[in-house]
Design a protein around this motif. Structure first.
Motif, mmCIF file in Angstrom:
data_model
loop_
_atom_site.group_PDB
_atom_site.id
_atom_site.type_symbol
_atom_site.label_atom_id
_atom_site.label_comp_id
_atom_site.label_asym_id
_atom_site.label_seq_id
_atom_site.Cartn_x
_atom_site.Cartn_y
_atom_site.Cartn_z
ATOM 1 N N GLU A 1 -1.430 -9.780 4.407
ATOM 2 C CA GLU A 1 -2.210 -8.418 3.927
ATOM 3 C C GLU A 1 -3.531 -8.582 4.278
ATOM 4 O OE1 GLU A 1 -2.767 -5.898 -0.207
ATOM 5 O OE2 GLU A 1 -1.123 -7.298 -0.157
ATOM 6 N N ASP B 1 8.445 -4.152 3.250
ATOM 7 C CA ASP B 1 9.757 -4.209 2.206
ATOM 8 C C ASP B 1 10.930 -4.243 2.953
ATOM 9 O OD1 ASP B 1 10.084 -1.742 3.387
ATOM 10 O OD2 ASP B 1 9.769 -0.283 1.734
ATOM 11 N N ARG C 1 2.636 -2.565 1.970
ATOM 12 C CA ARG C 1 3.564 -2.872 1.140
ATOM 13 C C ARG C 1 4.937 -2.240 1.607
ATOM 14 N NH1 ARG C 1 5.401 0.401 -3.262
ATOM 15 N NH2 ARG C 1 3.174 1.481 -3.442
#
Length: 579
Positions: free
Chosen positions: A312, A440, A436
């Motif tokens: 991230e 996913d 995110r």
């Protein structure tokens, strides 16, 4: 690595998709080259016959059509669909027109019979504007694809069915010029120009509508009379407001565009408030009336593997770097404004994140500008060392390669795109949301986010000068998903809608104009913006697309389409329908 190595990566779907965003007939006597320019007899509807520049004319240059195709015709299903297979109507007839007169007759037939009409030029609308089941007459303008110089108007004439690739080839081969339109060569000029089109050269040269000199539009009066009108940028033209509406007001709102005329308005013989009317001016070299096309492009591809090192932190650093560079380097007229880049953040399942960059190789210092940009975007990312491919390519084949930018394939043709203008980089919470969704378990290899370079010369024009109200943004963000089967519609739509809503959760699920965002782009039409289930901001859809220009567009709608003949899911509403 030399540029030839890019051949192994350059055909990837996502690179083609970047070209799409980089998104963004038969007229008698129109010249296909400088030597043929003298044949044009006059502007306006009276000149709308077949000609050598038209793709639809016969051996003697007769205009194509009209051709009517009904449901019992074997051609019907092949002509029914646009680019997005999610939307398929069932009109009573498909009318293919080859001239302005044929368009007048088609619209008159629809008005007289009370049938709902929709108009298609290239068929790349993101929503169901032409595939609405309520449409009874689908007017196909693809045979109207002439491109050439009109010496009477002193401008380049482009018919709506001409694809951008055709426009680029004709302008380049005849005069060495171009327009700053989209990066997908199969898109039709008709809707692209009316919606305020942009592309890889817009940071250097502006929006394509900044070159709109005049437009011919078939309109329907209150008494049912259907006629063709020419409207120009001259403020003293009584039809000037109709010209303004086609500088970003969107297609399918006011009438049917049958011709555009394009030229720079800051050349010495350009028309102004005190200039005489069309046909009385003397014009110089047509090659001086539009921007010179690049001879070559410096191009660079930087590709990161979506592996465990693309954390991230690495992901958000990469996107933040890209945004920060555009915040610093999007002033009009600067060397950096010649550079155009798209950051393709595909879902982790796609396997890569890619940065695609180009700059006119003829610009002094272009190599240094490109080098500095790549260095700034890749600084301190900390992921696996990316593959970098760099080289020089001729401009014309690069810009007109068949199929560039087409979503999916001949089978995978269902898609949903959502978009937003950016005045600055996405915020840290927005970047975290992007990470995110892109990591996913529900997204797929054909899902992702594009960050597209914008600003530069586009921002040299005031927001009220044209219908394009967003004149201080530096990027566009595009959230996309592509798939094949109708049975997968719900899953793909849920993913991209959730992604978009959550990125803009602090402003009601949509890019409300403010410090970071500045609404959306009508050529990336998204009916969710008019749906209170997805737009809880209290800001109406038209304020997201048109901002303060919407009331003027409503007044123009009331004058030129008083019976609301031309309408769709995001159509300009007459002023009496909204307080």
């Amino acid at each position: 690595m030399d540029w030839s190595a890019d051949e192994r990566l350059g055909r990837r779907h996502l690179l083609a998709r970047a070209g799409a965003v980089a998104v963004g007939g038969a007229v008698a006597g129109l010249a296909v080259g400088p030597a043929e320019a003298a044949g044009r007899q006059g502007p306006g509807p009276a000149g709308a016959g077949g000609g050598p520049a038209g793709g639809g004319g016969g051996p003697e240059g007769r205009p194509f059509g009209p051709v009517t195709v009904r449901p019992d015709d074997s051609r019907y299903d092949s002509l029914l669909r646009g680019d997005n297979y999610r939307f398929v109507g069932r009109p009573e007839e498909i009318r293919l027109a080859g001239s302005t007169e044929q368009v007048v007759r088609a619209v008159a037939d629809a008005v007289r019979s009370g049938r709902r009409i929709a108009v298609r030029s290239g068929g790349h609308c993101f929503e169901n504007f032409t595939g609405d089941p309520a449409v009874q007459l689908l007017l196909d303008l693809s045979p109207m694809d002439a491109v050439g110089f009109d010496p009477v108007m002193g401008a380049f004439a482009v018919q709506p069915g001409a694809t951008l690739g055709r426009v680029y080839r004709a302008l380049f081969k005849g005069w060495g010029v171009t327009i700053p339109a989209g990066g997908c060569p199969e898109v039709g000029a008709g809707g692209h120009l009316a919606g305020g089109g942009y592309g890889p050269l817009s940071r250097a040269y502006g929006s394509v509508v900044d070159y709109l000199h005049a437009v011919e539009v078939v309109v329907a009066d209150r008494d049912g009379t259907v006629r063709a009108v020419v409207a120009t940028r001259d403020p003293d033209d009584p039809n000037h407001d109709l010209w303004w509406a086609h500088t970003g007001g969107g297609g399918g709102n006011f009438g049917v565009v049958t011709r555009y005329w394009l030229r720079s308005h800051d050349t010495p013989d350009a028309p102004g408030p005190d200039a005489p009317g069309p046909g009385t001016r003397s014009h110089g070299d047509p090659a001086a009336l539009l921007p010179r096309a690049p001879g070559e492009l410096r191009r660079c591809l930087v590709a990161w593997t979506w592996d465990e090192k693309m954390t991230e932190r690495a992901f958000t650093t990469l996107l933040r770097n890209y945004g920060a560079w555009h915040e610093r380097n999007s002033e009009p007229g600067t060397p950096a404004a010649n550079l155009y880049a798209v950051l393709i953040a595909g879902h982790r399942k796609s396997g890569t994140l890619e940065l695609v960059v180009q700059i006119d190789a003829g610009v002094p210092g272009s190599d240094a500008v490109l080098t500095d940009f790549v260095r700034a975007v890749t600084a301190d990312v900390g992921a696996t060392e990316p593959a970098t491919l760099r080289g020089t390519m001729p401009w014309l084949p690069t810009s007109t390669w068949p199929g560039t930018g087409e979503a999916g394939s001949s089978i995978t043709r269902r898609y949903k795109d959502k978009a937003g203008y950016l005045r600055r980089s996405l915020t840290d919470p927005q970047l975290a949301t992007a990470y995110r969704y892109l990591t996913d378990g529900t997204g797929g290899a054909e899902c992702g986010l594009l960050l597209v370079g914008y600003g530069g010369q586009v921002n040299a024009v005031p927001p009220y000068a044209t219908a394009v109200a967003q004149r201080d943004s530096v990027m566009k963000a595009v959230y996309y998903t592509v798939w094949a089967d109708e049975s997968d519609d719900a899953a793909h739509l849920a993913w991209v809608r959730g992604f978009y809503r959550d990125v803009y959760r602090d402003t009601g699920g949509v890019p409300v104009p403010g410090e970071v965002s500045d609404g959306s782009y009508i050529n990336y039409a998204d009916t969710d913006l008019a749906d209170p289930a997805w737009n809880t901001s209290g800001t109406p859809w038209h304020a997201l697309y048109y901002k303060d220009n919407y009331p003027r567009l409503q007044q123009i709608k009331a004058r030129w389409d008083p019976c609301n003949i031309f309408r769709h899911a995001l159509a300009i509403e007459p002023p009496d329908q909204r307080p």
